[in-house]
Design an enzyme around this catalytic site. Structure first.
Site, PDB file in Angstrom:
ATOM      1  N   TYR A 233       0.876  -1.173   0.000  1.00 22.29           N
ATOM      2  CA  TYR A 233       0.000   0.000   0.000  1.00 22.29           C
ATOM      3  C   TYR A 233       0.908   1.217   0.000  1.00 22.29           C
ATOM      4  O   TYR A 233       1.756   1.360   0.891  1.00 22.29           O
ATOM      5  CB  TYR A 233      -0.888  -0.008   1.259  1.00 22.29           C
ATOM      6  CG  TYR A 233      -1.777   1.212   1.361  1.00 22.29           C
ATOM      7  CD1 TYR A 233      -3.028   1.235   0.763  1.00 22.29           C
ATOM      8  CD2 TYR A 233      -1.365   2.344   2.058  1.00 22.29           C
ATOM      9  CE1 TYR A 233      -3.846   2.362   0.844  1.00 22.29           C
ATOM     10  CE2 TYR A 233      -2.165   3.469   2.149  1.00 22.29           C
ATOM     11  CZ  TYR A 233      -3.406   3.467   1.543  1.00 22.29           C
ATOM     12  OH  TYR A 233      -4.210   4.575   1.631  1.00 22.29           O
TER      13      TYR A 233
ATOM     14  N   LYS B 157       3.265  10.865   7.545  1.00 17.89           N
ATOM     15  CA  LYS B 157       2.897  10.486   8.915  1.00 17.89           C
ATOM     16  C   LYS B 157       3.505  11.406   9.987  1.00 17.89           C
ATOM     17  O   LYS B 157       3.308  12.596   9.956  1.00 17.89           O
ATOM     18  CB  LYS B 157       3.315   9.030   9.173  1.00 17.89           C
ATOM     19  CG  LYS B 157       2.733   8.028   8.168  1.00 17.89           C
ATOM     20  CD  LYS B 157       1.328   7.631   8.505  1.00 17.89           C
ATOM     21  CE  LYS B 157       0.869   6.470   7.643  1.00 17.89           C
ATOM     22  NZ  LYS B 157      -0.565   6.299   7.617  1.00 17.89           N
TER      23      LYS B 157
ATOM     24  N   ASP C  36       9.552   3.692  -0.022  1.00 16.30           N
ATOM     25  CA  ASP C  36       8.438   4.347   0.661  1.00 16.30           C
ATOM     26  C   ASP C  36       8.672   4.151   2.156  1.00 16.30           C
ATOM     27  O   ASP C  36       8.481   3.064   2.705  1.00 16.30           O
ATOM     28  CB  ASP C  36       7.122   3.688   0.206  1.00 16.30           C
ATOM     29  CG  ASP C  36       5.904   4.249   0.956  1.00 16.30           C
ATOM     30  OD1 ASP C  36       6.089   4.880   2.011  1.00 16.30           O
ATOM     31  OD2 ASP C  36       4.776   4.015   0.489  1.00 16.30           O
TER      32      ASP C  36
END
Ligand code: PMP
Length: 456
Positions: free
Chosen positions: A170, A278, A251
């Site tokens: 994801y 985040k 990522d």
């Protein structure tokens, strides 16, 4: 193998599980009438009452009214230890006074100033100092956006279209590969390979050759079940990308919290581009992509023909100022190393608890991010988890809530900085209680032969 008539352990296990889930759900519904009311109201104006898929769980999500330190309190007045931790964006916990002051100071100076500020330079300096693969960085508003920019930059810089990604990964709302791909995905030219399978990805790179623009990989698949890449796999990806002149993108939206410089720092494998998000905005909206200077400098506006990089809130004052204070004064390299080792030891303790109970359970992950799985078999990639029973996750989630621990429905546990040794013990105790309440169920999470079951 003798198949006898009569008692069928798999069927009886199913019945037990359904009854346990139904009863946990009933208790949950009774305990949370105000959340239920809010959910009913939300459904009239938002599809399914929801504006963020990850926060929906059945029968309805809890509505949180306030939070402090590592605690969240819902609208029905229950306080929980927050181990969801805003899916890792909540690294600093809640209501940290140093961050609150930085926020108030920034507000006092004005927040829509339509100009660069010194905070964005400081945050960029801190990030470039920490992450081995980041010589230059650009800010944006989310991890999804960061990946969109990184992939686009890689395609333009190489003049190629093809991208290798990994099944189960994801990388944001338009980059979902849980079942190999998704209709919602950005229409790039994807080749989906198996995670931690060096042979398969080598074959794909040999086939695609110099048409390959980029490979994007999470050094630990977080949404995919907290499955860590092996170092040899990451080393192989590095060599493969270089061999065909493709851009290797890590990522690290989630894994940047592992130690001082993310998993690239821990493994000593340096990507060409890194994406972040985040916690780096200290709880405010944030995204960043950075990497090799020659790649990022394609966006240098002093160069003729520079690529544009727009975004009203790319350098929004709050995220920049508060993010910089967080990284400089709270999540220092020493504190990052400590949290990583606290997470490693908690995960070990949880796995010891599962082993002592002879439960078919394990916790996978890396440092302060971990996930329960209902199997004791080796997990190398999401394909190893296809048989996992959703009902077990639901039962675990509802019963952890009942025990005062707010985790993600998918069984993910994310630690935050305000947590103490007592909090770690509380997580362990809740897990042990869950194991012991359902020992028979969890010892047979995978289908078992009848004669083996009878021997227990
Ligand atoms: N990459 C990874 C690995 C993620 O976990 C996420 C968010 N869960 C994203 C990208 C997207 O970040 P955002 O939600 O900020 O768009």
């Amino acid at each position: 193998m003798a198949i006898s008539s009569g008692f069928n352990p798999e069927e009886s296990r199913r019945k037990y599980l359904s009854a346990a889930v139904a009863s946990a759900q009933l208790r949950y519904e009774r305990a949370n009438p105000t959340s239920l009311n809010l959910f009913q109201r939300a459904k009239t104006v938002m599809p399914g009452g929801n504006t963020r898929s990850a926060l929906y769980f059945d029968p309805f999500p809890l509505y949180i009214s306030r939070s402090w330190s590592a605690t969240v309190e819902d609208v029905d007045g229950h306080a929980y230890l927050d181990v969801l931790g805003e899916f890792t964006a909540g690294l600093y916990g809640h209501n940290d006074q140093r961050l609150a002051k930085a926020m108030a100071d920034t507000l006092g100076r004005g927040i829509s100033n339509g100009a660069p500020s010194s905070s964005e330079i400081e945050l960029a300096e801190l990030i470039c100092d920490r992450f081995p693969g980041i010589e230059r960085v650009r800010f944006c508003n989310s991890g999804t956006e960061a990946n969109l920019y990184a992939l686009t930059l890689a395609r333009i810089a190489t003049g190629r279209q093809k991208i290798i990604c990994f099944s189960g990964a994801y990388h944001g709302g338009v980059f979902m590969f849980a079942s190999g791909g998704h209709a919602m995905n950005a229409p790039f030219d994807w080749t989906v390979c198996r995670y931690n399978d060096t042979v398969q990805v080598s074959e794909a790179v040999a086939r695609i050759g110099t048409d390959l623009a980029a490979m994007i990989v999470e050094p630990m698949m977080s949404n995919g079940g907290c499955i860590a890449a092996t170092r040899p796999f990451l080393v192989a990806l590095r060599a493969l990308a270089s061999s065909v002149g493709a851009v290797l993108i890590f990522d690290e939206v989630v894994t940047s919290r592992m130690g001082e410089g993310g998993l690239q720092g821990i493994h000593g494998v340096v990507p060409d581009l890194t994406t972040l998000g985040k916690y780096l905005g200290a709880g405010l909206s944030f995204g960043a992509f950075g990497g090799r200077a020659d790649l990022l400098d394609r966006m240098d506006p002093t160069h003729p023909g520079a690529l544009p990089h727009a975004g009203t809130f790319n350098n929004n004052s709050l995220s920049m100022a508060v993010g910089a204070v967080g990284l400089r004064t709270i999540f220092t390299p020493q504190r990052a190393a400590q949290l990583y080792s606290d997470g490693e030891s908690l995960r070990t303790r949880l796995n010891v608890a599962a082993q002592e109970a002879f439960a078919d359970i394990q916790f996978t992950g890396c440092g302060s991010v971990m996930n329960i799985h209902f199997t004791s078999a080796l997990i190398q990639r999401p394909e190893d988890l296809v048989d996992e029973d959703e009902c077990l996750f639901k039962l675990f989630h509802l019963e952890m809530l009942e025990d005062g621990v707010y985790a993600a429905r998918r069984g993910q546990i994310n630690l935050s900085l305000p947590m103490t040794g007592e909090d770690f013990s509380r997580i362990e105790t809740a897990v042990r209680r869950f194991l012991h309440r359902h020992l028979d169920l969890l010892r047979a999470a995978r289908p078992v032969l009848e004669d083996t079951a009878n021997a227990r």
